[in-house]
Design a protein around this motif. Structure first.
Motif, short mmCIF file in Angstrom:
data_model
loop_
_atom_site.label_atom_id
_atom_site.label_comp_id
_atom_site.label_asym_id
_atom_site.label_seq_id
_atom_site.Cartn_x
_atom_site.Cartn_y
_atom_site.Cartn_z
N PHE B 142 54.44 36.60 31.62
CA PHE B 142 54.69 38.05 31.64
C PHE B 142 53.99 38.73 32.82
O PHE B 142 53.78 39.93 32.84
N SER B 144 53.56 40.55 36.23
CA SER B 144 54.42 41.60 36.78
C SER B 144 55.46 41.01 37.74
O SER B 144 55.15 40.24 38.63
N MET B 164 43.87 37.18 33.67
CA MET B 164 43.82 37.94 34.92
C MET B 164 43.92 37.02 36.11
O MET B 164 44.59 37.28 37.10
N LEU B 165 43.21 35.88 36.00
CA LEU B 165 43.12 34.99 37.15
C LEU B 165 44.47 34.42 37.53
O LEU B 165 44.68 34.00 38.65
N ALA B 167 47.23 36.16 37.31
CA ALA B 167 48.14 37.22 37.69
C ALA B 167 47.57 38.00 38.88
O ALA B 167 47.91 37.74 40.02
N GLY B 168 46.66 38.90 38.60
CA GLY B 168 46.13 39.75 39.66
C GLY B 168 45.51 38.96 40.79
O GLY B 168 45.78 39.22 41.97
N ILE B 171 48.15 37.33 42.96
CA ILE B 171 48.80 38.28 43.88
C ILE B 171 47.86 38.60 45.03
O ILE B 171 48.26 38.60 46.20
#
Lengths: 706, 706
Positions: B142, B144, B164-165, B167-168, B171
């Motif tokens: 999921f 973004s 977080m690691l 995803a953010g 990116i």
């Protein structure tokens, strides 16, 4: 120094119309930002860049008080003379070809030094990039004019020896919005103007909030540390050439001795400066310290971590270990306020993992509530705030957060991740709002640590000092220092130390076995027996030390064997044996660069194995001594290790202060060495000591032909 | 595991038409990149995003072997059962609400674990971000959808517990061109699929060149280290929760015990993994190791530094201190080639300060000549190359440099500064050309260090091993281990060690004073006397140790006093006194997570003060033992400190191997402690030892009611 920073008129000697040459770039940079007249000087041209070009500085009209010189090195001394004749206050020589290039360059540089002294003209450089003053929009440097497109004004001023650091690194820093910049002073070979002069100027520059200093050596020595100590602003120092190979590279780079790492570190800490190990770290630390130059005295490093990533919270806690920072324990009020945004199933803890709250409440409500709750907690002294930029569901507005941080009076340092473009804009905003934001998690902790370390050093230096009695020695000891030569024997050394107030193990001199037995009975067994033979410094190696003699018989045997070892004669020293305790060394030395210094270190078997020596410049105030002791790396040894009583830190401080007073008060003392300094009953007590006096004097040479 | 990475069809359970919800984002991500059919499943809808939506997974058509589940936690067990019924091979549960939320969640998670076992269905998650496969363009997460705009394919795969690691941070990494990425596997609570499974898969994944693992605990224990050791690719591990507070935070984050820092570090080194301390460092290290997974065996860390800034060269040399890297001494050929581009006045040295050469020759000629000259030097094993981007007079073309680097077969790591936009493009080019470029000078050295550390670990692990005799003990010692309980006495322990081949100080048992005197005469004075009283473990504290007894009289006195102290009876142990040498401790323990481990540490007075314990998992190969000894932090103590002979490292290695064999071969041994392990004449020799046997067995309980 004001004429360097705010000249009324600048002559540019070596100006040229060739746009690819430094002499043209300097001119264009000077013209573009100048708030004063700029006069090109070059006998080969009559006009450059639309300006009248003068054949020599003597023809330049008023007002003019500064020249920037960019010509081959051999021409510079004559030109400096002309500038002095013309009545200029200073010159910036940006050309290379001096001490960094060998003997001939060295000679030229010495000529410049002489001119500065004799003609009362200040010389900045040579071999430097000059000056960039961002808030004033003034650039006196051959740095690429593309720098004008990226100027970002801010509170951090830099003093650097190196050229690249004042150009490329500056552009990197500003374009990446790592920090806004005030002045960058590239001082090169420091023929005259040095970091001391610049630091003095920046200390009272209203546009400078913090100073970053890159240094390969500290030729200013004690003057540098005195100015540093007097500087009211945070100063971050990157001292290069700390490793042996680095020091050799520094020597070939700017021909300057790097100086002992421990001594320089000691002087920096004592002066309240923060050390950096890397260029970008230096900038980040400066940026944070400029934001938080002073803290409420009550704050002491208990940190709240607010994060959107449990992992980042844990790693932050790991980084805090051994930094003097600790995770704060949140109080009931903060917990309650956090619970109001947390999902029910989630227990409140520090690090505050805010992701579920952000999901439920949106980033603004969640982060604002959390930041306010944690900062309001009286058990929290500062906050590490993790922010993600460029994601609507995760990224809070910065302005309210900056407001909450500002109102709290506590330091907030943020760690910033995100997609490149939004992250850059977010970082720029954080910079504008005065909220320091760094890109590495490790760096965010290092910045917070620096803020509290600076606070601690500052608070300690400002503590009230009790009056101290001046050091007075009795006549026999004064005489010994005045007339002795080379190494004093152990007993003489300890008499001086005792008279100065440093506790020494009880001891008696004996000239024969019977006197030794008598002395031992007075002192009480066990005793140590030492042979004091003229000229023998290393007693252990010469078989002149016997420890732990438990009774008459052992002592007799030791006396006989020792008397046998002293063919040239000598005295016996009977000393009360100090039982096994923590062993230290302490001493005082006269460093060629930094002068009289005091040292504390680890003693005994391990002394050579373990890094453990810390230094301070003499004289030591009480807080200097406290700081020196606090910098000793094996604190557990002071706190009562393995059943020993804790070492009395006040007494230890007084020993260190007295060592400083001795080396400072008696120029004939070359070094003092207390080794070991033990701590029976917690009282620092000298078990063995040496004092080495100067033997270069005429009257020594007469006695001692060595 | 292939069905997770290359499913033939994916059911998405919990799909929803609401575009802001995870159940929709997963669907859109899956659809956008999918190379296989995707089936939304949700009884409330008949169509989502233009696809038929199925009421349950049982209705989903073939082919389907994987489901992604994103529904409230309590519904997941039933859905997993349905997936198993439908014949699926695996599910990825991305929803939270399990062990991380408390007891009820823990219960749900245990139910999932049970289902995985009983129904032979693999469960990935729960509480995770699933899988991002950049080269395949497949995202089962999921995260973004904006991630699709920034995908940057590369050789680095990541295994992370944290959301977080994956995803953010991902990116951030890709948009900043820090590294291209292959797979990112977010494994969350690890109900079934864990880092072991993933690592096994990635080890044989042709698109993965290096693996970065973020771990808060190592529940896989020995299996994890075995797989790690078998992995042919560089692996970088960021182990979080190393500090005490970090470990507590980790516990509340994913409810997993952090494990002893030293043990985990020992296991990682033994398995050839490199440790990182920060997320970005992990990526940078992975990137460099993927570029240089194997080096020529002859290379050993002598580094050339090519820079346009003398300052950066010096600071690089400083950073290299204590890293195992050193500045190379350039040979005559390299010097000659460098002189061809240097100005005459400038001496050639390493660091190679290229600025004047760049000024004279332009950046391409200067940097290419220098890089080739330095890399061709047989005394240079790798190059740190400092590059500045976006300045025509300073910035060399990258492609020829990458070619020179590639052809040399030596690692080149570059440090990159520059104006933001050109620096970014330059970095992207470097990435494309396979030339690792990092933004911090400290980081560039850390990367080079990791390349050589990995090379060293790898070479050591591959060294040929001599055959080892299996450990055999005589019958009495076997019997003692089989039937003994709790702590054996010192003599019994040392008999076992001696029989196993570990040298122990010569000693004799005596039952009275006369036997003790006889023993001392046989052994030779001085001797130590110890009292072996039943049940007394801490002999020193009980007054049962007397050292350095020099003759009959002292021994007699000691015997009497000791016999008096052993009211309950006991034996006397007379031992040849080993004179003062370096003191170590060594031992073997049975760790609840990692099983049988061997330890080497500092002994004697300082043992508690100084960090000095290093561990390895038993059994130890010869190279494991060599590595363990090389990781001991006080190497000088092994090299012959203060006049001691150097410690025989082969013999020390054999002691450590034997300790491993003992704890591994005899499950009743709970721990072995050699303290101190001294080294008279350089031979590791046990002066005191204890062996603790299990006392939880029935036959022990009968004897020893404690």
């Amino acid at each position: 120094m004001d004429f360097f920073f705010r000249p009324r008129g600048v002559a540019l000697i070596g100006a040229t119309p060739n746009r690819s040459r430094g002499g043209n770039i300097i001119l264009r940079n000077a013209l573009r930002g100048s708030l004063c007249p700029v006069y090109p000087v070059n006998p080969r041209y009559t006009e450059i860049e639309g300006l009248t070009c003068y054949p020599s500085v003597s023809e330049v009209p008023d007002p003019v008080d500064l020249a920037v010189i960019f010509v081959p090195a051999p021409s510079t001394p004559d030109l400096v003379r002309q500038c002095a004749d013309r009545g200029l206050s200073g010159v910036i020589i940006e050309s290379g070809g001096f001490a960094e290039t060998g003997a001939e360059g060295q000679r030229l540089q010495e000529e410049l030094e002489r001119l500065a002294r004799e003609r009362s003209i200040r010389i900045w450089g040579p071999n430097c990039m000059g000056l960039v003053d961002v808030p004033a929009g003034r650039i006196l440097s051959f740095v690429s004019p593309s720098i004008w497109d990226v100027l970002l004004s801010g509170p951090v001023s830099l003093v650097v020896q190196s050229g690249m650091l004042s150009a490329g690194f500056l552009i990197d820093t500003m374009t990446h919005a790592r920090s806004g910049i005030s002045k960058v002073c590239s001082i090169g070979n420091r023929a005259d103007v040095d970091e001391c002069d610049i630091l003095e100027y920046l200390a009272s520059d209203p546009e400078t909030g913090a100073v970053g200093l890159y240094l390969e050596s500290v030729p200013g020595g004690r003057r540098f540390f005195r100015i540093l100590r007097g500087c009211d602003k945070p100063v971050v120092v990157l001292k290069a050439g700390k490793s042996e190979r680095g020091a050799r590279a520094a020597l070939s780079h700017t021909a300057s001795l790097a100086g002992s790492r421990e001594l320089v570190s000691g002087g920096l800490a004592q002066a309240g400066a923060i050390e950096a190990s890397d260029f970008q770290e230096m900038i980040d630390l400066c940026r944070c310290l400029a934001a938080y130059p002073r803290l409420d005295p009550a704050l002491r490093g208990r940190i709240g971590v607010i994060t959107y990533s449990g992992a980042a919270g844990i790693v932050s806690a790991d980084f805090m270990e051994n930094t003097g920072l600790g995770l704060a324990d949140l109080g009931p009020q903060a917990r309650e306020r956090l619970e109001s945004v947390f999902p029910e199933w989630m227990p409140v803890a520090n690090p505050v993992d805010l992701y579920p709250a952000i999901e439920r409440q949106g980033p603004d409500r969640a982060v604002q509530t959390a930041l306010a709750a944690v900062l309001d907690d009286p058990g929290v002294d500062g906050v590490l705030l993790h922010l993600y930029s460029g994601h609507p569901a995760l990224t809070p507005e910065l302005e309210p957060l900056a407001g909450i941080a500002r109102r709290s009076g506590k330091p907030v340092v943020s760690w910033l991740l995100g997609s490149r473009e939004p992250a850059h804009l977010y970082r720029r905003s954080a910079l504008d709002l005065g909220l320091p934001a760094v890109c590495g998690l490790d760096r965010s902790v290092a910045c917070m640590r620096a803020v509290f370390e600076h606070h601690r050093l500052w608070a300690q230096a400002g503590a009230p000092e009790p009056e101290r009695e001046p050091l007075r020695l009795p006549q026999p000891q004064l005489g010994l220092i005045e007339r002795g030569c080379g190494a004093l024997d152990e007993h003489e050394a300890k008499r001086i130390l005792s008279c100065a107030g440093i506790p020494c193990a009880a001891e008696r001199i004996a000239s024969n076995e019977e006197e030794a037995l008598q002395a031992a009975r007075e002192l009480g067994y066990p005793v140590a027996l030492k042979g004091l033979a003229p000229g023998v410094v290393h007693k252990t190696e010469a078989g002149l030390v016997r420890l732990d003699l438990g009774g008459d018989r052992a002592l007799r045997e030791a006396c006989r064997s020792m008397t046998g070892s002293m063919a040239e004669g000598g005295r016996l020293l009977v000393q009360r044996q100090i039982s096994d305790t923590a062993a230290f060394i302490a001493g005082a030395v006269r460093d060629p660069q930094l002068g009289p210094c005091v040292m504390l270190g680890l003693g005994g078997y391990w002394a050579e194995l373990l890094p453990g020596r810390v230094f301070a410049l003499a004289p030591l105030s009480g807080s200097d001594a406290t700081l020196l002791i606090s910098r000793f790396p094996h604190q557990r040894l002071l706190d009562g290790y393995r059943g020993s009583p804790p070492v009395d830190r006040d007494l230890m401080g007084r020993v260190l202060q007295t060592l400083g007073d001795l080396i400072l008060g008696f120029p004939r003392i070359r070094e003092i060495d207390l080794n070991p300094l033990l701590a029976p009953g917690g009282v620092p007590t000298v078990a063995d000591a040496s004092i080495v006096l100067d033997n270069g004097d005429a009257h020594c040479a007469a006695e001692d032909p060595s």
